[in-house]
Design an enzyme around this catalytic site. Sequence first.
Site, PDB file in Angstrom:
ATOM      1  N   LYS A 276       0.855  -1.185   0.000  1.00 33.04           N
ATOM      2  CA  LYS A 276       0.000   0.000   0.000  1.00 33.04           C
ATOM      3  C   LYS A 276       0.890   1.234   0.000  1.00 33.04           C
ATOM      4  CE  LYS A 276      -3.429   2.514   2.858  1.00 33.04           C
ATOM      5  NZ  LYS A 276      -4.367   2.435   4.006  1.00 33.04           N
ATOM      6  N   ASP A 281      -2.511   9.996   4.152  1.00 32.62           N
ATOM      7  CA  ASP A 281      -3.930   9.642   4.191  1.00 32.62           C
ATOM      8  C   ASP A 281      -4.682  10.632   5.069  1.00 32.62           C
ATOM      9  OD1 ASP A 281      -6.408   8.492   4.183  1.00 32.62           O
ATOM     10  OD2 ASP A 281      -5.840   6.732   5.384  1.00 32.62           O
ATOM     11  N   LYS A 288     -10.311  12.610   8.196  1.00 32.68           N
ATOM     12  CA  LYS A 288      -9.951  12.094   9.517  1.00 32.68           C
ATOM     13  C   LYS A 288      -9.988  13.223  10.541  1.00 32.68           C
ATOM     14  CE  LYS A 288      -6.811   8.371   8.145  1.00 32.68           C
ATOM     15  NZ  LYS A 288      -7.599   7.271   8.712  1.00 32.68           N
ATOM     16  N   GLU A 360      -9.451   3.875   1.666  1.00 33.82           N
ATOM     17  CA  GLU A 360      -8.827   4.034   0.344  1.00 33.82           C
ATOM     18  C   GLU A 360      -7.794   2.963   0.035  1.00 33.82           C
ATOM     19  OE1 GLU A 360      -7.730   5.417   3.023  1.00 33.82           O
ATOM     20  OE2 GLU A 360      -5.584   4.985   2.841  1.00 33.82           O
ATOM     21  N   ARG A 362      -7.826  -0.275   0.436  1.00 28.55           N
ATOM     22  CA  ARG A 362      -8.360  -1.459  -0.252  1.00 28.55           C
ATOM     23  C   ARG A 362      -8.692  -1.131  -1.713  1.00 28.55           C
ATOM     24  NH1 ARG A 362     -13.061  -1.869   4.166  1.00 28.55           N
ATOM     25  NH2 ARG A 362     -11.443  -0.719   5.271  1.00 28.55           N
TER      26      ARG A 362
HETATM   27  N1  BES Z   1      -4.582   4.146   6.845  1.00 30.71           N
HETATM   28  C1  BES Z   1      -5.764   3.874   7.558  1.00 30.71           C
HETATM   29  C2  BES Z   1      -5.603   2.771   8.601  1.00 30.71           C
HETATM   30  C3  BES Z   1      -4.690   3.031   9.764  1.00 30.71           C
HETATM   31  C4  BES Z   1      -5.204   3.303  11.007  1.00 30.71           C
HETATM   32  C5  BES Z   1      -3.317   2.933   9.619  1.00 30.71           C
HETATM   33  C6  BES Z   1      -4.357   3.508  12.085  1.00 30.71           C
HETATM   34  C7  BES Z   1      -2.479   3.145  10.682  1.00 30.71           C
HETATM   35  C8  BES Z   1      -2.984   3.433  11.917  1.00 30.71           C
HETATM   36  C9  BES Z   1      -6.865   3.448   6.594  1.00 30.71           C
HETATM   37  O1  BES Z   1      -6.812   4.002   5.335  1.00 30.71           O
HETATM   38  C10 BES Z   1      -8.149   3.886   7.198  1.00 30.71           C
HETATM   39  O2  BES Z   1      -8.374   5.046   7.256  1.00 30.71           O
HETATM   40  N2  BES Z   1      -8.953   2.924   7.643  1.00 30.71           N
HETATM   41  C11 BES Z   1     -10.196   3.213   8.232  1.00 30.71           C
HETATM   42  C12 BES Z   1     -11.264   2.605   7.353  1.00 30.71           C
HETATM   43  C13 BES Z   1     -12.672   2.949   7.742  1.00 30.71           C
HETATM   44  C14 BES Z   1     -12.945   4.376   7.456  1.00 30.71           C
HETATM   45  C15 BES Z   1     -13.614   2.079   6.958  1.00 30.71           C
HETATM   46  C16 BES Z   1     -10.191   2.618   9.637  1.00 30.71           C
HETATM   47  O3  BES Z   1      -9.608   1.544   9.806  1.00 30.71           O
HETATM   48  O4  BES Z   1     -10.711   3.238  10.532  1.00 30.71           O
HETATM   49 ZN    ZN Z   2      -4.974   4.587   4.695  1.00 30.85          ZN
HETATM   50 MN    MN Z   3      -7.797   5.827   5.197  1.00 26.60          MN
END
Ligand code: BES
Ligand code: ZN
Ligand code: MN
Length: 511
Positions: A276, A281, A288, A360, A362
């Site tokens: 990835k 992000d 976020k 994003e 996935r």
């Molecule tokens: N990059 C994040 C996941 C992440 C979280 C990485 C904490 C490192 C530390 C990913 O893109 C994300 O935002 N995931 C969300 C998805 C949700 C919105 C469906 C998540 O896991 O909360």
């Molecule tokens: Zn991410």
């Molecule tokens: Mn994300």
Amino acid sequence: MNFEIVSGDITQQTTAVAVVNLFSGVTSPGGATGAVDSAIGSTISKLIEAGEIKGGASEATLIHTLDHHDNFGPDRVLVAGLGKAKSLDLVAIRNIAAVVARRVRSIGVTEATTILHGAGIGGIDPSDSAEAIVEGSILGTYEFKNYKSSSEDDADQNAGLETLTIIELDPQKASDIRDAVDRSTKMANAEALARDLVNHPPNIMTPTRLAEEAANVAESTPGLKLTILERADAEKMGMGAYLGVAQGSHEPPKIIRLDYVGDPDDADNNLWIIGKGITFDSGGLSLKPSSGMETMKSDMAGGASVIAAAKAIAEIAPKINITALCLATENMPGGGAQRVSDVVQAMNGKFIEVLNTDAEGRLTLADALCYARENGAKRMVDVATLTGGIVVALGKGNSGAFSNDDELVNALISAGDKRGQSFWRLPLDDVAKRQNRSNIADLKNTGGRLAHAITAAHFIGEFAEDTPWVHLDIAATAMSDVDAGILTMGATGVPTRTLVQLALDLAAQNS
Ligand code: BES
Ligand code: ZN
Ligand code: MN
């Protein structure tokens, strides 16, 4: 850091520091530690008796030996605690080596000589011990100072360990050890490179810069071929899921591909390692919260690890074909950003309803796996900081592993064990799979709160189809908040060494 293997007697070396060791509970040291103790007037035994040296894991006691130069070469002895004899393993040795290398750096010394921890009565293979010492020394003293124009702390100015000499009495074992040291040096340096790529700030480590870094890797590594594809190429290939993520950013997306051909006669003997590569992000329009957003420069840690692993694999040159792939982009909420409820079409034709632009990873991996399969991938491992769910489920002790193939995932877990990186397999059950069903498209990109790491893995699995595939969720393990053992604050480089080991193990299986 350089490593030298010498077969000889540690008391006769002329080095600044001699590193010996002690198990906890031992009152009269034997072996090399005993020999050193005798040569320096039983100072070690006396300190044990006085209670200053206990042999506890990660204890390191420095003794000055200038008074003993008539029968002892080194200026200092560093006694490293090994902890309890029964709990000594390679993880412990890596940690001890890290503690020792940091201690040596702190006293401003650049060279040391060490015995092979655990190789005597500890029952550990000398080559394995040497590898662990190399990994611990390199990774435990990793530093990232690119943006420090001056340092307030004098100790920070120390050059650190430059040459570590490893002593092995048996000259016959020395050549095996030399090979092992060479291999583990390449692995550890690659993992340090992965840390660097992640630790750079996101305004610097853009998709364009990441592609340049991959070009540097290819240039400095014979046997690696670089391919960079642009947005227009992605459009031609129909990578609608990846492009949907990229459209909210002014930074051009970059598809980064590194090929190593180690088995030219058998194109199918291949492994694709797919990382990835979200260089920042923000969440996109599903923005976020500001607290914690600064950690999202690490969202390309998977990409960093596959690029770095490709370097070490090409250097070690096993008989297998490896392709590292990273579809890099930012995830930003610019004016062109994809909307919540947009439907995008991945390269394999599947329609995806984007119900959260922050899911994003996935989306980009969907197209990455399609591309890999289209280009002949026979085995795939993807590596992604994918979900907050895995952070809650497993914490920092294990990365999550998901797979449609027992053999491949077991090979990966065992490769990780060899390198002290832990993976825990989680299920891909049908109940969770149903959560990805969309009302209007083939799939939606969020499966809800329940089993979140699993639904995310299932989503990617839809694009792996029947190709043997492992998905690694490193959201918790990519970063460390502390200096501890071989980990240093910031990026960990996980799972670079495991990917290299997996390539070596798969190559060995095949020959
Ligand atoms: N990059 C994040 C996941 C992440 C979280 C990485 C904490 C490192 C530390 C990913 O893109 C994300 O935002 N995931 C969300 C998805 C949700 C919105 C469906 C998540 O896991 O909360
Ligand atoms: Zn991410
Ligand atoms: Mn994300």
